[in-house]
Design a protein around this motif. Structure first.
Motif, PDB file in Angstrom:
ATOM      1  N   UNK A 154      24.030   0.147 -19.031  1.00  0.00           N
ATOM      2  CA  UNK A 154      22.642   0.442 -19.384  1.00  0.00           C
ATOM      3  C   UNK A 154      22.012   1.378 -18.361  1.00  0.00           C
ATOM      4  N   UNK A 155      22.328   1.192 -17.088  1.00  0.00           N
ATOM      5  CA  UNK A 155      21.808   2.093 -16.059  1.00  0.00           C
ATOM      6  C   UNK A 155      22.254   3.526 -16.319  1.00  0.00           C
ATOM      7  N   UNK A 156      23.524   3.694 -16.703  1.00  0.00           N
ATOM      8  CA  UNK A 156      24.002   5.041 -17.037  1.00  0.00           C
ATOM      9  C   UNK A 156      23.247   5.596 -18.240  1.00  0.00           C
ATOM     10  N   UNK A 157      22.915   4.751 -19.206  1.00  0.00           N
ATOM     11  CA  UNK A 157      22.145   5.214 -20.347  1.00  0.00           C
ATOM     12  C   UNK A 157      20.755   5.687 -19.943  1.00  0.00           C
ATOM     13  N   UNK A 158      20.102   4.938 -19.063  1.00  0.00           N
ATOM     14  CA  UNK A 158      18.780   5.327 -18.567  1.00  0.00           C
ATOM     15  C   UNK A 158      18.858   6.666 -17.844  1.00  0.00           C
ATOM     16  N   UNK A 159      19.849   6.817 -16.988  1.00  0.00           N
ATOM     17  CA  UNK A 159      19.995   8.070 -16.244  1.00  0.00           C
ATOM     18  C   UNK A 159      20.327   9.229 -17.177  1.00  0.00           C
ATOM     19  N   UNK A 160      21.128   8.960 -18.210  1.00  0.00           N
ATOM     20  CA  UNK A 160      21.491  10.014 -19.164  1.00  0.00           C
ATOM     21  C   UNK A 160      20.266  10.543 -19.892  1.00  0.00           C
ATOM     22  N   UNK A 161      19.434   9.643 -20.400  1.00  0.00           N
ATOM     23  CA  UNK A 161      18.267  10.091 -21.156  1.00  0.00           C
ATOM     24  C   UNK A 161      17.244  10.761 -20.247  1.00  0.00           C
ATOM     25  N   UNK A 162      17.099  10.256 -19.023  1.00  0.00           N
ATOM     26  CA  UNK A 162      16.185  10.898 -18.076  1.00  0.00           C
ATOM     27  C   UNK A 162      16.643  12.315 -17.757  1.00  0.00           C
ATOM     28  N   UNK A 163      17.945  12.499 -17.561  1.00  0.00           N
ATOM     29  CA  UNK A 163      18.465  13.842 -17.283  1.00  0.00           C
ATOM     30  C   UNK A 163      18.268  14.765 -18.476  1.00  0.00           C
ATOM     31  N   UNK A 164      18.459  14.234 -19.691  1.00  0.00           N
ATOM     32  CA  UNK A 164      18.259  15.056 -20.880  1.00  0.00           C
ATOM     33  C   UNK A 164      16.786  15.427 -21.042  1.00  0.00           C
ATOM     34  N   UNK A 165      15.907  14.513 -20.713  1.00  0.00           N
ATOM     35  CA  UNK A 165      14.466  14.793 -20.767  1.00  0.00           C
ATOM     36  C   UNK A 165      14.117  15.932 -19.811  1.00  0.00           C
ATOM     37  N   UNK A 166      14.675  15.906 -18.612  1.00  0.00           N
ATOM     38  CA  UNK A 166      14.438  16.985 -17.646  1.00  0.00           C
ATOM     39  C   UNK A 166      15.042  18.301 -18.128  1.00  0.00           C
ATOM     40  N   UNK A 167      16.225  18.224 -18.760  1.00  0.00           N
ATOM     41  CA  UNK A 167      16.835  19.441 -19.309  1.00  0.00           C
ATOM     42  C   UNK A 167      15.955  20.038 -20.392  1.00  0.00           C
ATOM     43  N   UNK A 168      15.330  19.186 -21.196  1.00  0.00           N
ATOM     44  CA  UNK A 168      14.472  19.647 -22.287  1.00  0.00           C
ATOM     45  C   UNK A 168      13.286  20.442 -21.765  1.00  0.00           C
ATOM     46  N   UNK A 169      12.806  20.074 -20.588  1.00  0.00           N
ATOM     47  CA  UNK A 169      11.632  20.740 -20.022  1.00  0.00           C
ATOM     48  C   UNK A 169      11.996  21.806 -19.003  1.00  0.00           C
ATOM     49  N   UNK A 170      13.291  22.083 -18.834  1.00  0.00           N
ATOM     50  CA  UNK A 170      13.736  23.062 -17.847  1.00  0.00           C
ATOM     51  C   UNK A 170      14.363  24.266 -18.539  1.00  0.00           C
ATOM     52  N   UNK A 171      14.794  25.222 -17.745  1.00  0.00           N
ATOM     53  CA  UNK A 171      15.440  26.417 -18.284  1.00  0.00           C
ATOM     54  C   UNK A 171      16.506  26.931 -17.346  1.00  0.00           C
ATOM     55  N   UNK A 172      17.318  27.846 -17.850  1.00  0.00           N
ATOM     56  CA  UNK A 172      18.318  28.511 -17.019  1.00  0.00           C
ATOM     57  C   UNK A 172      19.359  27.572 -16.456  1.00  0.00           C
ATOM     58  N   UNK A 173      19.754  27.855 -15.208  1.00  0.00           N
ATOM     59  CA  UNK A 173      20.807  27.078 -14.555  1.00  0.00           C
ATOM     60  C   UNK A 173      20.376  25.635 -14.353  1.00  0.00           C
ATOM     61  N   UNK A 174      19.087  25.411 -14.109  1.00  0.00           N
ATOM     62  CA  UNK A 174      18.601  24.045 -13.920  1.00  0.00           C
ATOM     63  C   UNK A 174      18.816  23.223 -15.182  1.00  0.00           C
ATOM     64  N   UNK A 175      18.516  23.805 -16.316  1.00  0.00           N
ATOM     65  CA  UNK A 175      18.719  23.115 -17.589  1.00  0.00           C
ATOM     66  C   UNK A 175      20.186  22.757 -17.782  1.00  0.00           C
ATOM     67  N   UNK A 176      21.083  23.702 -17.523  1.00  0.00           N
ATOM     68  CA  UNK A 176      22.508  23.438 -17.698  1.00  0.00           C
ATOM     69  C   UNK A 176      22.990  22.343 -16.764  1.00  0.00           C
TER      70      UNK A 176
END
Length: 385
Positions: A129-151
């Motif tokens: 479950x912790x990995x799931x929380x971290x996965x969705x948080x990282x995807x949320x940050x990717x959604x609001x980011x761009x370029x190399x940071x998003x990748x």
């Protein structure tokens, strides 16, 4: 600005602990407890207000900047090197969860506290479950980011999702009261992740929303039996509010029953006209869709409203969607009303509008008349070819 000091403790002691005080009053803070698990067992961080409690709970929070500030504060206040065990990236993702991402999962403000407090506490005992929380948080940050940071965030999100799935696969065969809350929470997170990933990875013009939705259905249905059992177990525990059904009168005009009756009549008529029409498959999908739409009108939670139908439809129905069978598309269009209700969430966005547009391209003029209720309920229109 919080007051920090680093206190040395003897090596070989137990896990580090984090304590939270607010104006001389000790409070229970799950965020502190989570952050403390990231700390080296040789160093205890003692401070008046934990980072996650200080931050405003707003989607606009830049969690990667906050995590950097956290690191800067530690190195400025004490010259000792940070322990290698302190994973700043994971800390950043937990800050993101505690300040923004947890809010984006629930439709109902009354149960936000479960996603903010109860579920992170469950994650401390269940790594998947912790990995799931971290996965969705990282995807949320990717959604609001761009370029190399998003990748970079996308790569992190996929990595944690993979680990979450691996951990889930190990416990699915042994579902108990002790792990059912964590399993149920992870299922919700993984479905949200599945909806969000196409929106984050590719520009809208490169997407085929119907095939992507079928893939979401396929990924979600791989554990249909497990989630059904988990829902039954969760309904008796601390997270029961996530699966409770509000039996009060509808909060909005419930015209969906008329729409479902119309679908049922159309299905029966098509079955009489064409022996090859798979009436039983459609009957099951329509019946469960009617229940989901009814819960939507009564203000049900996301799992009951949007996700449960995915587990209830027959597998053959997904095949009919892939084959672009007109009546299957008409039934799906009615499900789009539920997706439309979630459009304010970053992970759902314009899924509904794109699906209606795509479905309209595969329906003849007569069939399009069958989704008039959908167009009225959503305010969408089918663009001309």
């Amino acid at each position: 600005m919080p007051v920090w000091r680093i206190q040395r403790i003897p090596s070989g002691t137990g896990p580090c602990e984090c304590k939270c005080q607010r104006i001389r009053r000790r409070i229970s803070c799950p965020s502190c407890e989570i952050l403390s698990r990231s700390m080296c067992s040789r160093i205890r961080l003692v401070y008046l207000l934990p980072l996650a409690c200080l931050l405003p709970r707003s989607p606009s929070v830049e969690s990667h900047h906050l995590a950097s500030q956290y690191t800067d504060m530690m190195t400025t206040i004490n010259p000792v090197s940070l322990p290698k065990e302190l994973n700043i990236q994971e800390l950043e993702l937990m800050v993101q969860w505690c300040t923004a991402t947890y809010r984006s999962i629930s439709r109902n403000d009354a149960v936000e506290w479960i996603w903010h407090a109860v579920i992170p506490r469950e994650a401390m005992h269940h790594p998947f479950l912790m990995h799931g929380i971290l996965a969705l948080s990282a995807l949320h940050l990717a959604f609001t980011s761009g370029g190399a940071t998003k990748e970079s965030y996308l790569m992190t999100a996929r990595s944690h999702r993979r680990q979450a799935r691996m951990g889930l696969a190990k416990v699915e065969a042994n579902l108990t009261e002790s792990n059912s809350n964590a399993v149920f929470a992870l299922f919700n997170i993984l479905i949200v992740f599945a909806f969000a990933l196409p929106l984050t990875e590719n520009p809208p013009g490169d997407q085929n929303p119907l095939d992507e939705l079928c893939e979401v259905f396929r990924l979600t249905r791989t554990s249909a039996d497990t989630i059904t059992t988990a829902i039954n177990l969760v309904s008796e525990g601390a997270m029961k509010q996530l699966v409770e059904f509000d039996d009060k009168p509808p909060r909005m005009p419930d015209t969906s029953r008329l729409a479902i009756m119309s679908l049922s009549r159309m299905n029966a008529s098509l079955g009489m006209q064409n022996p090859e029409h798979e009436k039983e498959v459609y009957d099951t999908a329509i019946q469960h869709l009617g229940a989901s739409l009814d819960k939507l009108a009564r203000g049900g939670e996301i799992m009951l409203v949007a996700f449960q139908w995915i587990f209830q439809i027959p597998p053959r129905f997904i095949d009919l969607l892939r084959e672009r069978r007109p009546f299957a598309l008409i039934v799906l269009a009615h499900y789009v009303v539920i997706i439309h209700s979630l459009r304010g969430h970053w992970w759902m966005g314009e899924w509904a509008a794109r699906l209606i547009s795509h479905i309209g391209q595969h329906l003849c003029a007569e069939s399009k008349q069958s989704i008039n209720w959908v167009l009225d309920a959503t305010g969408y229109c089918i663009p001309p070819l």
